[in-house]
Write a protein that holds these residues in place. Structure first.
Motif, PDB file in Angstrom:
ATOM      1  N   ALA A   1      -2.138  36.309 -39.987  1.00 28.11           N
ATOM      2  CA  ALA A   1      -2.011  36.321 -41.452  1.00 28.11           C
ATOM      3  C   ALA A   1      -3.240  36.917 -42.132  1.00 28.11           C
ATOM      4  N   GLY A   2      -3.870  37.905 -41.492  1.00 31.33           N
ATOM      5  CA  GLY A   2      -5.020  38.568 -42.093  1.00 31.33           C
ATOM      6  C   GLY A   2      -6.300  37.763 -42.038  1.00 31.33           C
ATOM      7  N   THR A   3      -6.385  36.811 -41.115  1.00 30.29           N
ATOM      8  CA  THR A   3      -7.567  35.955 -41.054  1.00 30.29           C
ATOM      9  C   THR A   3      -8.593  36.405 -40.024  1.00 30.29           C
ATOM     10  N   ASP A   4      -8.347  37.518 -39.337  1.00 32.14           N
ATOM     11  CA  ASP A   4      -9.274  38.013 -38.331  1.00 32.14           C
ATOM     12  C   ASP A   4      -9.873  39.341 -38.767  1.00 32.14           C
ATOM     13  N   ALA A   5     -11.157  39.530 -38.468  1.00 31.66           N
ATOM     14  CA  ALA A   5     -11.822  40.808 -38.698  1.00 31.66           C
ATOM     15  C   ALA A   5     -12.136  41.397 -37.330  1.00 31.66           C
ATOM     16  N   PHE A   6     -11.581  42.565 -37.066  1.00 36.38           N
ATOM     17  CA  PHE A   6     -11.824  43.254 -35.808  1.00 36.38           C
ATOM     18  C   PHE A   6     -13.012  44.181 -36.018  1.00 36.38           C
ATOM     19  N   LEU A   7     -14.040  44.011 -35.188  1.00 37.50           N
ATOM     20  CA  LEU A   7     -15.289  44.737 -35.361  1.00 37.50           C
ATOM     21  C   LEU A   7     -15.390  45.886 -34.363  1.00 37.50           C
ATOM     22  N   SER A   8     -15.892  47.010 -34.842  1.00 38.26           N
ATOM     23  CA  SER A   8     -16.172  48.128 -33.941  1.00 38.26           C
ATOM     24  C   SER A   8     -17.656  48.196 -33.604  1.00 38.26           C
ATOM     25  N   ALA A   9     -18.485  47.424 -34.308  1.00 38.74           N
ATOM     26  CA  ALA A   9     -19.919  47.346 -34.012  1.00 38.74           C
ATOM     27  C   ALA A   9     -20.442  46.008 -34.504  1.00 38.74           C
TER      28      ALA A   9
ATOM     29  N   ILE B   1     -18.088  34.854 -31.234  1.00 37.15           N
ATOM     30  CA  ILE B   1     -17.419  36.141 -31.348  1.00 37.15           C
ATOM     31  C   ILE B   1     -16.564  36.328 -30.098  1.00 37.15           C
ATOM     32  N   ALA B   2     -15.315  36.716 -30.307  1.00 36.77           N
ATOM     33  CA  ALA B   2     -14.379  36.900 -29.195  1.00 36.77           C
ATOM     34  C   ALA B   2     -14.235  38.380 -28.859  1.00 36.77           C
ATOM     35  N   ALA B   3     -13.915  38.656 -27.605  1.00 35.61           N
ATOM     36  CA  ALA B   3     -13.637  40.026 -27.175  1.00 35.61           C
ATOM     37  C   ALA B   3     -12.247  40.426 -27.660  1.00 35.61           C
ATOM     38  N   ALA B   4     -12.097  41.688 -28.028  1.00 36.31           N
ATOM     39  CA  ALA B   4     -10.808  42.234 -28.462  1.00 36.31           C
ATOM     40  C   ALA B   4     -10.723  43.668 -27.951  1.00 36.31           C
ATOM     41  N   PRO B   5      -9.514  44.198 -27.823  1.00 38.18           N
ATOM     42  CA  PRO B   5      -9.390  45.597 -27.395  1.00 38.18           C
ATOM     43  C   PRO B   5     -10.162  46.519 -28.351  1.00 38.18           C
ATOM     44  N   GLY B   6     -11.081  47.286 -27.816  1.00 38.90           N
ATOM     45  CA  GLY B   6     -11.838  48.229 -28.637  1.00 38.90           C
ATOM     46  C   GLY B   6     -13.015  47.629 -29.380  1.00 38.90           C
ATOM     47  N   GLY B   7     -13.330  46.366 -29.164  1.00 38.16           N
ATOM     48  CA  GLY B   7     -14.456  45.758 -29.865  1.00 38.16           C
ATOM     49  C   GLY B   7     -14.448  44.248 -29.760  1.00 38.16           C
ATOM     50  N   THR B   8     -14.718  43.622 -30.870  1.00 40.45           N
ATOM     51  CA  THR B   8     -14.773  42.165 -30.926  1.00 40.45           C
ATOM     52  C   THR B   8     -14.028  41.682 -32.165  1.00 40.45           C
TER      53      THR B   8
END
Length: 143
Positions: free
Chosen positions: A110-118, A63-70
């Protein structure tokens, strides 16, 4: 209709990849997946044999870090019939457990990432290929 299609695909995939017993070197048969309860949780742990990992083609990522979540590959996200979203985390060698996540948005490449808030923390190892087979094994599909 869609839920029947998903259930049928799930059954076929699990039956083909995980449900049959395999012969061990000593001639005894070995189940491809060991499913065990996890104390205090409603999900179960799934441990695959080496052969089952190869047959299913299990691949992991972190799981990678992303702004506001992962962020995780969208293909790693499992949607259950009740509408909840999950990923399978690696909890040991060839051992996996389902962890609930909250998908904030889908996009990126291309819509292949899911940004998680939890969900699990950045750096956690998750399954990106073989998710549906693990879910089928956890539920006992094909027994």
């Amino acid at each position: 209709m869609r839920s029947r299609l998903i259930a049928t695909v799930l059954f076929v995939l699990v039956a083909a990849g995980c449900s049959a017993a395999v012969s061990a070197k000593d001639g005894a048969t070995e189940r491809p997946a060991l499913v065990e309860a996890i104390a205090g949780k409603s999900v179960k742990s799934v441990t695959l044999t080496e052969l089952a990992v190869k047959r299913v083609g299990v691949e992991t990522t972190t799981i990678a870090a992303a702004p506001g979540g992962t962020v995780v590959p969208y293909q790693a996200v499992l949607y259950t019939p009740d509408g909840n979203t999950w990923v399978y985390t690696a909890t040991g060698p060839r051992q996996y457990a389902r962890e609930q996540v909250t998908v904030a948005t889908v996009g990126g490449n291309a819509g292949t990432d899911a940004f998680l808030s939890a969900g699990p923390a950045a750096g956690t190892t998750i399954v990106k290929i073989g998710v549906i087979e693990l879910y089928g094994a956890e539920l006992g599909v094909g027994k």
